[in-house]
Design a protein around this motif. Structure first.
Motif, PDB file in Angstrom:
ATOM      1  N   GLY A 210      13.517 -16.953 -10.246  1.00  0.00           N
ATOM      2  CA  GLY A 210      12.458 -17.219 -11.322  1.00  0.00           C
ATOM      3  C   GLY A 210      12.001 -18.770 -10.470  1.00  0.00           C
ATOM      4  N   LEU A 211      10.610 -18.810 -10.814  1.00  0.00           N
ATOM      5  CA  LEU A 211       9.972 -20.288 -10.301  1.00  0.00           C
ATOM      6  C   LEU A 211      10.182 -20.669  -8.802  1.00  0.00           C
ATOM      7  CD1 LEU A 211      11.475 -22.297 -13.278  1.00  0.00           C
ATOM      8  CD2 LEU A 211       9.248 -21.087 -13.244  1.00  0.00           C
ATOM      9  N   ASN A 212       9.815 -19.508  -8.096  1.00  0.00           N
ATOM     10  CA  ASN A 212      10.075 -19.642  -6.777  1.00  0.00           C
ATOM     11  C   ASN A 212       8.886 -19.995  -5.947  1.00  0.00           C
ATOM     12  OD1 ASN A 212      11.609 -19.779  -4.406  1.00  0.00           O
ATOM     13  ND2 ASN A 212      11.312 -17.944  -3.500  1.00  0.00           N
ATOM     14  N   TYR A 213       7.602 -20.308  -6.907  1.00  0.00           N
ATOM     15  CA  TYR A 213       6.388 -20.736  -6.180  1.00  0.00           C
ATOM     16  C   TYR A 213       5.963 -22.049  -7.037  1.00  0.00           C
ATOM     17  CZ  TYR A 213       5.620 -16.440  -3.576  1.00  0.00           C
ATOM     18  OH  TYR A 213       5.622 -15.175  -2.733  1.00  0.00           O
ATOM     19  N   ARG A 214       5.740 -23.030  -6.340  1.00  0.00           N
ATOM     20  CA  ARG A 214       5.709 -24.532  -7.052  1.00  0.00           C
ATOM     21  C   ARG A 214       4.408 -24.217  -8.093  1.00  0.00           C
ATOM     22  NH1 ARG A 214       6.174 -29.487  -5.699  1.00  0.00           N
ATOM     23  NH2 ARG A 214       4.693 -30.902  -6.401  1.00  0.00           N
ATOM     24  N   GLU A 215       3.052 -23.762  -7.742  1.00  0.00           N
ATOM     25  CA  GLU A 215       2.071 -23.731  -8.839  1.00  0.00           C
ATOM     26  C   GLU A 215       2.717 -22.870  -9.963  1.00  0.00           C
ATOM     27  OE1 GLU A 215      -0.599 -25.390  -8.639  1.00  0.00           O
ATOM     28  OE2 GLU A 215       0.077 -26.270  -6.782  1.00  0.00           O
TER      29      GLU A 215
ATOM     30  N   THR B 268       3.341 -15.795   0.489  1.00  0.00           N
ATOM     31  CA  THR B 268       4.660 -16.113   0.487  1.00  0.00           C
ATOM     32  C   THR B 268       5.193 -17.025   1.330  1.00  0.00           C
ATOM     33  OG1 THR B 268       4.929 -14.498   2.585  1.00  0.00           O
ATOM     34  CG2 THR B 268       5.279 -13.417   0.335  1.00  0.00           C
ATOM     35  N   ARG B 269       4.340 -17.800   2.171  1.00  0.00           N
ATOM     36  CA  ARG B 269       4.278 -18.984   2.630  1.00  0.00           C
ATOM     37  C   ARG B 269       4.722 -20.017   1.631  1.00  0.00           C
ATOM     38  NH1 ARG B 269      -0.375 -17.698   5.936  1.00  0.00           N
ATOM     39  NH2 ARG B 269      -1.577 -18.586   4.447  1.00  0.00           N
ATOM     40  N   ASP B 270       4.227 -19.893   0.476  1.00  0.00           N
ATOM     41  CA  ASP B 270       4.519 -20.856  -0.460  1.00  0.00           C
ATOM     42  C   ASP B 270       5.700 -20.959  -1.243  1.00  0.00           C
ATOM     43  OD1 ASP B 270       1.955 -22.031   0.237  1.00  0.00           O
ATOM     44  OD2 ASP B 270       0.796 -20.744  -1.002  1.00  0.00           O
ATOM     45  N   MET B 271       6.540 -19.829  -1.026  1.00  0.00           N
ATOM     46  CA  MET B 271       7.855 -19.768  -1.504  1.00  0.00           C
ATOM     47  C   MET B 271       8.390 -21.004  -1.324  1.00  0.00           C
ATOM     48  SD  MET B 271       9.709 -16.299  -0.971  1.00  0.00           S
ATOM     49  CE  MET B 271       8.707 -14.541  -1.049  1.00  0.00           C
ATOM     50  N   ILE B 272       9.236 -21.554  -2.331  1.00  0.00           N
ATOM     51  CA  ILE B 272       9.934 -22.749  -2.472  1.00  0.00           C
ATOM     52  C   ILE B 272      11.268 -22.450  -1.734  1.00  0.00           C
ATOM     53  CG2 ILE B 272      11.436 -24.389  -3.771  1.00  0.00           C
ATOM     54  CD1 ILE B 272       9.485 -24.064  -6.174  1.00  0.00           C
ATOM     55  N   PHE B 273      12.032 -21.296  -1.894  1.00  0.00           N
ATOM     56  CA  PHE B 273      13.370 -20.869  -1.319  1.00  0.00           C
ATOM     57  C   PHE B 273      12.822 -19.562  -0.387  1.00  0.00           C
ATOM     58  CE2 PHE B 273      14.438 -23.040  -5.335  1.00  0.00           C
ATOM     59  CZ  PHE B 273      15.135 -24.338  -4.492  1.00  0.00           C
TER      60      PHE B 273
ATOM     61  N   GLY C 290       5.104 -24.779 -16.990  1.00  0.00           N
ATOM     62  CA  GLY C 290       5.664 -26.260 -17.804  1.00  0.00           C
ATOM     63  C   GLY C 290       7.092 -26.353 -17.288  1.00  0.00           C
ATOM     64  N   ALA C 291       7.515 -25.753 -16.217  1.00  0.00           N
ATOM     65  CA  ALA C 291       8.765 -25.843 -15.884  1.00  0.00           C
ATOM     66  C   ALA C 291       8.745 -26.941 -14.715  1.00  0.00           C
ATOM     67  CB  ALA C 291       9.638 -24.801 -15.428  1.00  0.00           C
ATOM     68  N   ASP C 292      10.115 -27.488 -14.491  1.00  0.00           N
ATOM     69  CA  ASP C 292      10.498 -28.523 -13.329  1.00  0.00           C
ATOM     70  C   ASP C 292      10.503 -27.591 -12.111  1.00  0.00           C
ATOM     71  OD1 ASP C 292      10.397 -30.667 -15.106  1.00  0.00           O
ATOM     72  OD2 ASP C 292      12.441 -30.416 -15.379  1.00  0.00           O
ATOM     73  N   ILE C 293      10.146 -28.158 -10.917  1.00  0.00           N
ATOM     74  CA  ILE C 293      10.442 -27.585  -9.738  1.00  0.00           C
ATOM     75  C   ILE C 293      12.020 -27.410  -9.626  1.00  0.00           C
ATOM     76  CG2 ILE C 293      10.026 -27.670  -7.137  1.00  0.00           C
ATOM     77  CD1 ILE C 293       7.245 -27.564  -8.796  1.00  0.00           C
ATOM     78  N   PRO C 294      12.308 -26.246  -9.422  1.00  0.00           N
ATOM     79  CA  PRO C 294      13.804 -25.935  -9.053  1.00  0.00           C
ATOM     80  C   PRO C 294      14.495 -26.785  -7.910  1.00  0.00           C
ATOM     81  CG  PRO C 294      12.793 -23.828  -8.742  1.00  0.00           C
ATOM     82  CD  PRO C 294      11.661 -24.860  -9.294  1.00  0.00           C
ATOM     83  N   GLN C 295      15.782 -27.174  -8.219  1.00  0.00           N
ATOM     84  CA  GLN C 295      16.311 -27.603  -7.097  1.00  0.00           C
ATOM     85  C   GLN C 295      17.307 -26.846  -6.453  1.00  0.00           C
ATOM     86  OE1 GLN C 295      15.797 -31.152  -6.319  1.00  0.00           O
ATOM     87  NE2 GLN C 295      14.413 -30.831  -7.933  1.00  0.00           N
ATOM     88  N   GLU C 296      17.587 -25.710  -6.862  1.00  0.00           N
ATOM     89  CA  GLU C 296      18.229 -24.645  -6.285  1.00  0.00           C
ATOM     90  C   GLU C 296      17.656 -23.383  -6.941  1.00  0.00           C
ATOM     91  OE1 GLU C 296      22.409 -23.836  -6.502  1.00  0.00           O
ATOM     92  OE2 GLU C 296      22.728 -25.887  -7.781  1.00  0.00           O
TER      93      GLU C 296
END
Ligand code: ZN
Length: 288
Positions: A83-88, A219-224, A94-100
């Motif tokens: 979940g939530l693996n792209y910043r935008e 997929t460049r924009d994945m957080i993890f 409305g979620a925070d950017i995940p730390q893990e």
């Protein structure tokens, strides 16, 4: 190599997709004697199948274009979504950017073919789309070191992480309730083995509803990253050959629109991930 399966639900047959002179042919490889499931992947199936094809390809029948495109893998032991693996996308919900990584399960019975209908479940009012890059696991993965991630990947496919938002967050948790209805995991149309995709971290993703663009990302924009996700998830569970990790969706989901817009019966969802083909799902209502 591009692995595919075809035929009606519960009677699906393995195949390969070939390209020559701009045209695409599906070949029936049932003569190889194995479906694309756990045993196939854990015994280096793609390489063995490629060798078998060198000898037997000419005797493999072509599959008519009218035959249903089935999921390219047999039902896996699990589907783990990120979940939530792209910043935008995190911001639009409305979620925070995940730390893990935030991970959740999707019932494996949700899997369907790339062009099958998405069925809005009983009581569903907020059925939503999420185009994603899915990774298929090649071998038993436990406490994987990030640097050895390539050894654990059999290939890639598209997955639509279809979500009923009214069940996902508003029914006491957990996400799996909103992610698991039948048809909520259209995937395919083929599994591209690793040599087909040079860099899973540089693929464009797009999704349209009734021809209108809703999602466009990379997929460049994945957080993890894919390597990190394989390593991370394998600390919490053993991933088995054929298991699926769906790596998260870019922004542009219905829940993030102002006002939110969700799927209705009759809508058509089309989407692609670079190098992995295209999927197309009509939307219907559940009827017993
Ligand atoms: Zn998702």
């Amino acid at each position: 190599m591009k692995l595919c399966r075809f035929g009606p639900p519960s009677h699906e047959t393995p195949g390969v997709l070939l390209h020559s002179d701009g045209s695409e042919t599906r070949l029936d490889v049932s003569g190889f004697g194995e479906d694309f499931g756990e045993r196939f992947f854990e015994t280096d199936g793609p390489r063995r199948l490629a060798e078998w094809l060198r000898v037997h390809q000419k005797s493999c029948p072509a599959v008519e274009a009218s035959v249903r495109v089935a999921p390219p893998i047999a039902r896996p032991s699990k589907i783990i979504c990120v979940g939530l693996n792209y910043r935008e996308h995190a911001l639009e919900t409305g979620a925070d950017i995940p730390q893990e990584p935030m991970i959740f399960g999707k019932a494996t019975s949700a899997i369907c073919g790339a062009n099958d209908a998405i069925v809005i479940p009983k009581g569903g009012t907020k059925t939503d789309w999420e185009v994603e890059l899915a990774v298929i696991i090649a071998k038993r993965a436990q406490y994987v070191e990030e640097r050895s991630w390539r050894d654990f990947v059999a290939g890639y496919m598209i997955m639509n992480d279809v979500s009923e938002r009214a069940f996902q967050k508003e029914r006491g948790g957990q996400f799996i309730k909103g992610k698991s209805a039948d048809s909520f995991a259209p995937c395919g149309p083929f599994l591209a083995t690793t040599e087909e995709i040079k860099d899973p971290q540089d693929l464009s993703l797009r999704l349209q509803v009734n021809g209108e663009e809703r999602q466009r990302g990379s997929t460049r924009d994945m957080i993890f990253s894919v390597p990190y996700l394989i390593s991370y998830i394998s600390r919490f569970m053993t991933l088995l050959p054929g298991d699926v990790i769906s790596t998260g969706t870019p922004s542009g989901v219905g829940a993030g629109m102002k006002p939110p817009r969700f799927l209705q019966a009759g809508d058509v969802v089309t989407y692609s991930v670079e190098g992995l083909g295209e999927c197309r799902n009509e939307v219907t209502l559940f009827s017993a």
